[in-house]
Design an enzyme around this catalytic site. Sequence first.
Site, PDB file in Angstrom:
ATOM      1  CG  ASP A   1      -0.212  -0.028   2.525  1.00  0.00           C
ATOM      2  OD1 ASP A   1       1.005   0.208   2.539  1.00  0.00           O
ATOM      3  OD2 ASP A   1      -0.857  -0.289   3.548  1.00  0.00           O
TER       4      ASP A   1
ATOM      5  CG  ASP B   1      -6.298  -5.349   1.917  1.00  0.00           C
ATOM      6  OD1 ASP B   1      -5.783  -5.053   3.016  1.00  0.00           O
ATOM      7  OD2 ASP B   1      -6.907  -4.513   1.205  1.00  0.00           O
TER       8      ASP B   1
ATOM      9  CB  CYS C   1     -10.223 -28.540   9.838  1.00  0.00           C
ATOM     10  SG  CYS C   1     -10.880 -26.911  10.288  1.00  0.00           S
TER      11      CYS C   1
ATOM     12  CG  HIS D   1     -10.137 -22.594  10.442  1.00  0.00           C
ATOM     13  ND1 HIS D   1     -10.678 -23.611   9.672  1.00  0.00           N
ATOM     14  CD2 HIS D   1     -11.154 -21.745  10.719  1.00  0.00           C
ATOM     15  CE1 HIS D   1     -11.973 -23.394   9.514  1.00  0.00           C
ATOM     16  NE2 HIS D   1     -12.289 -22.262  10.138  1.00  0.00           N
TER      17      HIS D   1
ATOM     18  CB  CYS E   1     -12.303 -26.497   6.999  1.00  0.00           C
ATOM     19  SG  CYS E   1     -10.812 -25.527   6.642  1.00  0.00           S
TER      20      CYS E   1
ATOM     21  CB  CYS F   1      -7.212 -25.655   6.908  1.00  0.00           C
ATOM     22  SG  CYS F   1      -7.815 -25.694   8.615  1.00  0.00           S
TER      23      CYS F   1
END
Length: 375
Positions: free
Chosen positions: A95, A268, A311, A337, A306, A308
Amino acid sequence: MAKGFYLEIKHIDKDTGARYGVLHTPHGDVEVPMFMPVGTEATVKCLSPEELKSLGVGVILANTYHLHLHPGEQTVHKAGGLHKFMNYPGPILTDSGGFQVFSLKSLRKITEEGVSFRNDFNGDEELFTPESVMKIEEALGADIIMSFDECIPYPADHGYAEDSTLRTIRWAERGLKAHAKGEQALFAIVQGGAFRDLREMCAKKLAAMDFPGYSIGGTSIGEPKDVCFRMVEDAVRYLPSDKPRYLMGVGSLDYLLGGVERGVDMFDCVLPTRIARHGALMTSQGRVNIKGAQYKDDFAPLDPECDCYTCKNYSRAYLHHLQMRGEEFGKRLNSIHNIRFLVRVMEEARLAIQEDRFSAFKDEVLAKYGDERGF
């Protein structure tokens, strides 16, 4: 135009403005729409670059203001730029520092030249101008960089908003002239507050300058949701259809999917990792506050839908234990997660767009999760 940088639109949902495409960058191609995690100080808190890639992350953000203050852009430049400094092989976005300077309020002064502010590390007086910010961002070496702008507070009266918006346009033109690193894609930032005429004016003038991409700024700073979406619409309708559109600072499902529906490609926010560190988790069944006593003996996965690492390997009971004991590993598992949850929702959104069913997908997700902005 930035070398090796362009947006390839592959499909537009037949019932909405939602777009599916591929953003080509010098550090790889990424699909849009996408969510981008924020790595303020050249690190996404609690997570390694390797973990981010394994979660399906494409672009990550770093903060120009903070990196200028420490370690300094010259240190990053000597390391070979942000990609080598933080060992992230994918695309990076920085940014301009405009929002951080805006947040300083009483510690900064805005003039036509730029913004003077007090360095909160050592107390020195600093001056950010469109030209100096370009030099900083070029030294940092991200693939995508932002123009220096003034973030208009909400609410603001029309007179102040108009003066500020015109200044942002002039700063964008100055930054564009100062921008010398051809492999970096410089995005302009559309301002205008909550005023339709100012958003239209700003978008049209910036579009005429032919930037490689466009951000929509001045949103998600306390305004009602309908006002935010109106700001988005008032900008998008005047922006080039073949350039990426980036809505800054939103990270909850209702805002993400609402932005996608209106033709935004990039998003974002610090939200998923920030709330993760405090035990707030985003799941397909809705919000989970893992500190809750009901999870003490709950040995089920956090989210059965999920895929991930968290999980697949750990129970709610274990996450509860880690959170209650303040263990850093718990913050890391929670962050893994939450990032994967948002990345996966955007993957599913891209598929829904390609199959012309985005509106139904959005309604289904929000009905299951809850039409909520924050935690």
